[in-house]
Design a protein around this motif. Structure first.
Motif, PDB file in Angstrom:
ATOM      1  N   ASN A  12      -9.707  -0.938  -0.185  1.00 59.29           N
ATOM      2  CA  ASN A  12      -8.273  -1.038   0.054  1.00 59.29           C
ATOM      3  C   ASN A  12      -7.673   0.366   0.198  1.00 59.29           C
ATOM      4  N   ASN A  18       0.828  -1.209   0.000  1.00 59.24           N
ATOM      5  CA  ASN A  18       0.000   0.000   0.000  1.00 59.24           C
ATOM      6  C   ASN A  18       0.860   1.256   0.000  1.00 59.24           C
ATOM      7  N   GLU A  68      -4.610   0.519   7.766  1.00 57.82           N
ATOM      8  CA  GLU A  68      -5.424  -0.406   6.991  1.00 57.82           C
ATOM      9  C   GLU A  68      -6.543  -1.046   7.821  1.00 57.82           C
TER      10      GLU A  68
END
Length: 273
Positions: free
Chosen positions: A257, A138, A229
């Motif tokens: 996400n 990420n 997250e």
């Protein structure tokens, strides 16, 4: 081309001291101590070369055959290039199937002081601030999105992943060399710096007064705050934000996400410029 590269007579193995030293850079503590980090693959090595960040490079015979032009450019720039065998490539690689091309880079070519990243974000009108980002994929993708969509810099705030880790660099597809990236563990220090620089902070959350794509976003400079997250942004960060922004979800998914959400928010900012 490959013919322009003067191939050294010696081929390094996994036991060669310079390979051993480079392989230690897989560990964050070794990277901090040495002030260097290791990159792997054509995209990352090419970006590092263009940024002038390479200290030394390593290549297998097959990598020389495929990427001789890039290797020749690195050598022409005065950086040592060493040939390595498959045992050395295995010691240096973090990927399952390596292309056999690696470079040791200067950390200072990527990591910026907080003040520099904030100033670059102010000049561009947009700064990206992942808070407590623990996933290297990420983090790298967010850096790539920041580069692609015109953000001035990225500040990894709080207990975030090391931006010089291999997966972050690979996920950024070389963008880690293109935008200022700062890492500051003190979240309050980051927020103070943003306030002093005149940013409006936009905090992403499920429940918000501003809906992305429906409501107007505040004028720049803006700093997008993206949370962990699993847990999102802390209540105190949300409470102190200039505006809270949600992304509408029409289907049955609970959330997006982190990197996907960041891309949507940055695109909306870029579209409004």
């Amino acid at each position: 081309m490959a013919d322009d590269f003067r191939r050294p007579a010696e081929t390094f193995t996994a036991r060669t001291p310079r390979v051993v030293s480079a392989s230690k850079l897989h560990r964050a503590a070794a990277r901090r101590k040495a002030g260097r980090f290791l990159v792997e693959g054509f995209n990352s090595v090419d970006a590092a070369a263009r940024a002038g960040a390479i200290v030394e490079a390593f290549a297998t015979d097959s990598a020389l055959d495929r990427h001789g032009g890039l290797i020749g450019e690195i050598a022409a720039a005065g950086r040592p290039v060493s040939m390595i065998d498959v045992s050395a490539a295995a010691a240096l690689a973090e990927t399952v199937t390596t292309v056999g091309l690696f470079a040791v880079c200067d950390s200072a070519a990527v990591l910026s002081p907080l003040e520099l990243a904030v100033a670059a974000g102010r000049d561009a009108g947009v700064l990206v601030v992942p808070v407590e980002c623990g996933d290297p994929g990420n983090a790298g993708t967010i850096i790539r999105m920041a580069d692609a969509l015109g953000a001035g810099g990225v500040v990894l705030a709080g207990d975030s992943v090391d931006p010089l880790g291999g997966k972050v660099v690979r996920s950024s597809a070389g963008s880690v060399f293109n935008v200022p990236v700062a890492r500051e563990r003190d979240v309050d220090a980051v927020l103070r710096s943003l306030a002093e620089a005149g940013f409006t902070t936009l905090a992403t959350t499920m429940d918000a007064e501003v809906t992305l794509g429906r409501d107007d976003l505040p004028a720049g400079p803006v700093a997008w705050l993206f949370g962990n997250e699993a847990h999102g942004l802390a209540p105190e960060v949300l409470a102190g934000a200039g505006a809270r922004v949600s992304i509408p979800i029409r289907g049955g998914a609970e959330s997006l996400n982190l990197a996907t959400a960041a891309a949507m928010c940055l695109w909306e900012t870029a579209r409004g410029k």
